[in-house]
Design a protein around this motif. Structure first.
Motif, mmCIF file in Angstrom:
data_model
loop_
_atom_site.group_PDB
_atom_site.id
_atom_site.type_symbol
_atom_site.label_atom_id
_atom_site.label_comp_id
_atom_site.label_asym_id
_atom_site.label_seq_id
_atom_site.Cartn_x
_atom_site.Cartn_y
_atom_site.Cartn_z
ATOM 1 N N VAL A 1 0.838 -1.212 0.000
ATOM 2 C CA VAL A 1 0.000 0.000 0.000
ATOM 3 C C VAL A 1 0.869 1.258 0.000
ATOM 4 C CG1 VAL A 1 -2.179 -0.748 1.054
ATOM 5 C CG2 VAL A 1 -0.240 -0.171 2.515
ATOM 6 N N ASP A 2 0.318 2.320 -0.597
ATOM 7 C CA ASP A 2 1.038 3.592 -0.604
ATOM 8 C C ASP A 2 1.115 4.178 0.801
ATOM 9 O OD1 ASP A 2 1.533 3.902 -3.450
ATOM 10 O OD2 ASP A 2 -0.642 3.983 -3.618
ATOM 11 N N LEU A 3 0.025 4.022 1.553
ATOM 12 C CA LEU A 3 -0.007 4.566 2.916
ATOM 13 C C LEU A 3 -0.671 3.558 3.845
ATOM 14 C CD1 LEU A 3 0.337 6.934 4.929
ATOM 15 C CD2 LEU A 3 -1.932 7.719 4.211
ATOM 16 N N LEU A 4 0.053 3.174 4.891
ATOM 17 C CA LEU A 4 -0.511 2.297 5.919
ATOM 18 C C LEU A 4 -0.732 3.123 7.184
ATOM 19 C CD1 LEU A 4 -1.249 -0.377 7.313
ATOM 20 C CD2 LEU A 4 1.203 -0.805 7.635
ATOM 21 N N ILE A 5 -1.995 3.151 7.626
ATOM 22 C CA ILE A 5 -2.314 3.767 8.919
ATOM 23 C C ILE A 5 -2.554 2.605 9.866
ATOM 24 C CG2 ILE A 5 -3.918 5.276 10.152
ATOM 25 C CD1 ILE A 5 -4.595 6.480 7.372
ATOM 26 N N HIS A 6 -1.694 2.455 10.847
ATOM 27 C CA HIS A 6 -1.752 1.275 11.726
ATOM 28 C C HIS A 6 -1.790 1.723 13.169
ATOM 29 C CE1 HIS A 6 -0.961 -2.723 13.356
ATOM 30 N NE2 HIS A 6 -1.010 -3.229 12.136
ATOM 31 N N GLU A 7 -2.540 0.994 13.971
ATOM 32 C CA GLU A 7 -2.599 1.304 15.393
ATOM 33 C C GLU A 7 -1.335 0.879 16.124
ATOM 34 O OE1 GLU A 7 -2.736 -1.090 18.455
ATOM 35 O OE2 GLU A 7 -4.656 -2.060 18.000
ATOM 36 N N ALA A 8 -1.074 1.514 17.256
ATOM 37 C CA ALA A 8 -0.111 1.041 18.250
ATOM 38 C C ALA A 8 -0.516 1.687 19.567
ATOM 39 C CB ALA A 8 1.302 1.425 17.877
ATOM 40 N N PHE A 9 -0.605 0.855 20.611
ATOM 41 C CA PHE A 9 -1.146 1.371 21.880
ATOM 42 C C PHE A 9 -0.098 1.351 23.000
ATOM 43 C CE2 PHE A 9 -4.594 1.101 25.282
ATOM 44 C CZ PHE A 9 -5.040 2.402 25.078
ATOM 45 N N TYR A 10 1.068 0.761 22.714
ATOM 46 C CA TYR A 10 2.089 0.636 23.757
ATOM 47 C C TYR A 10 3.482 0.868 23.182
ATOM 48 C CZ TYR A 10 -1.495 -1.402 26.729
ATOM 49 O OH TYR A 10 -2.622 -1.585 27.474
ATOM 50 N N PRO A 11 4.420 1.301 24.048
ATOM 51 C CA PRO A 11 5.823 1.384 23.603
ATOM 52 C C PRO A 11 6.457 -0.002 23.575
ATOM 53 C CG PRO A 11 5.597 2.171 25.870
ATOM 54 C CD PRO A 11 4.229 1.763 25.420
ATOM 55 N N ALA A 12 7.644 -0.089 23.007
ATOM 56 C CA ALA A 12 8.387 -1.356 22.992
ATOM 57 C C ALA A 12 8.573 -1.847 24.423
ATOM 58 C CB ALA A 12 9.732 -1.150 22.319
ATOM 59 N N GLY A 13 8.525 -3.151 24.610
ATOM 60 C CA GLY A 13 8.671 -3.728 25.947
ATOM 61 C C GLY A 13 7.329 -4.111 26.552
ATOM 62 N N TYR A 14 6.239 -3.650 25.960
ATOM 63 C CA TYR A 14 4.893 -3.947 26.470
ATOM 64 C C TYR A 14 4.180 -4.967 25.584
ATOM 65 C CZ TYR A 14 4.863 0.060 29.745
ATOM 66 O OH TYR A 14 5.119 0.947 30.764
ATOM 67 N N GLU A 15 4.937 -5.849 24.931
ATOM 68 C CA GLU A 15 4.327 -6.759 23.948
ATOM 69 C C GLU A 15 3.244 -7.647 24.571
ATOM 70 O OE1 GLU A 15 7.590 -6.169 24.184
ATOM 71 O OE2 GLU A 15 7.869 -5.119 22.277
ATOM 72 N N GLU A 16 3.538 -8.149 25.780
ATOM 73 C CA GLU A 16 2.587 -9.069 26.409
ATOM 74 C C GLU A 16 1.291 -8.331 26.764
ATOM 75 O OE1 GLU A 16 0.475 -11.299 29.277
ATOM 76 O OE2 GLU A 16 1.589 -9.510 29.900
ATOM 77 N N MET A 17 1.450 -7.134 27.291
ATOM 78 C CA MET A 17 0.291 -6.292 27.644
ATOM 79 C C MET A 17 -0.506 -5.933 26.377
ATOM 80 S SD MET A 17 -1.156 -4.671 30.145
ATOM 81 C CE MET A 17 -1.555 -3.132 30.934
ATOM 82 N N ALA A 18 0.205 -5.622 25.315
ATOM 83 C CA ALA A 18 -0.452 -5.273 24.053
ATOM 84 C C ALA A 18 -1.288 -6.448 23.553
ATOM 85 C CB ALA A 18 0.590 -4.869 23.005
ATOM 86 N N GLN A 19 -0.697 -7.627 23.561
ATOM 87 C CA GLN A 19 -1.396 -8.836 23.106
ATOM 88 C C GLN A 19 -2.642 -9.081 23.965
ATOM 89 O OE1 GLN A 19 -1.033 -11.146 20.707
ATOM 90 N NE2 GLN A 19 -2.559 -12.551 21.583
#
Ligand SMILES: [Zn+2]
Ligand SMILES: [Zn+2]
Length: 254
Positions: free
Chosen positions: A176-194
């Protein structure tokens, strides 16, 4: 063509961000209806407007109740609300139930199904039709992402989701030319994000790299946990250099 990221935050508004709502004025397309929906006033006109909803969580739909305020300021054309059946049902039965909101706006509700593309008539010169492909995401209660083809430009809008759905949505959003993607946590919070149905900023950048997006704009930032600090900017730049962590009212050329 431009997309205006009117609101870039997730969950609840903060002094810095309203919750998600973006608009592509030249196509009459609106993405989600969070608290930034009130900022649509300067864009709306008498032509049709197409609102694509990802899911029924309040940070993505509460702005639908702001219609009457917007319509008081100027003539607003027909507004069509596109979402899956369960999201539309929740909006009609719950958000617009009498005790919560007394007068339902004159919206037309149109169901979409995952993997079934729809073509919308924009009635706008130079951009008569837009093709939209919904794709299932992985999020509590479900969510839909979308790939938009507008002339020769493509835009993907992916929120809210974990990486579990990437094997499916990754196929749909390739190149895609432009991907708008969510992110709710900084690096290191992978388990919480999941656990909460989201990804980290680094994971969003990794998705953009994997699907060979041309550019990435990160939205749905956390109002509590800082995920747009210098550390995160450096981290995402290392993984996928053509990334912007969105701020409210950011304008991006498509
Ligand atoms: Zn959300
Ligand atoms: Zn959600």
């Amino acid at each position: 063509m431009e997309i205006h990221i009117l609101g870039s935050g997730g969950y609840h508004p903060s002094s810095k961000r309203h919750t998600l709502c973006s608009v592509i004025p030249q196509a009459g397309v609106i993405l989600d209806a969070g608290t930034a929906f009130f900022r649509l006033g300067r864009f709306l006109d008498h032509k049709p407007w197409h609102v694509f909803l990802t899911h029924a969580h309040l940070d993505h739909v509460v702005g639908l109740t702001y219609y009457w305020g917007l319509a008081q300021q100027k003539e607003v054309g027909p507004v069509k609300i596109w979402a899956d059946e369960s999201t539309l049902k929740a909006i009609k039965d719950l958000l617009f139930s009498q005790p919560l909101f007394p007068k339902i706006p004159p919206y037309e509700f149109i169901p979409v199904s995952p993997n079934e593309s729809v073509a919308i008539a924009t009635e706008r010169a130079g951009c008569e039709s837009v093709s939209v492909l919904p794709v299932p995401l992985s999020h509590p209660g479900g969510a839909l992402g979308y790939r938009f083809q507008i002339g020769d430009r493509s835009v993907a809008y992916i929120t809210d989701t974990t990486l579990e759905a990437l094997p499916v949505y990754g196929q749909v959003i390739q190149d895609v030319d432009l991907l708008i993607h969510e992110a709710f946590y900084p690096a290191g919070y992978e388990e919480m994000a999941q656990r909460t149905g989201h990804v980290t900023v680094a994971q969003a950048a990794e998705v953009a790299r994997q699907v060979r997006a041309k550019r990435l704009v990160i939205v749905h930032l956390n109002p509590i946990v800082d995920c747009d600090g210098e550390k995160e900017q450096d981290e995402v730049a290392r993984i996928f250099s053509n990334t912007v962590i969105a701020t409210d009212n950011l304008v991006v050329n498509i």
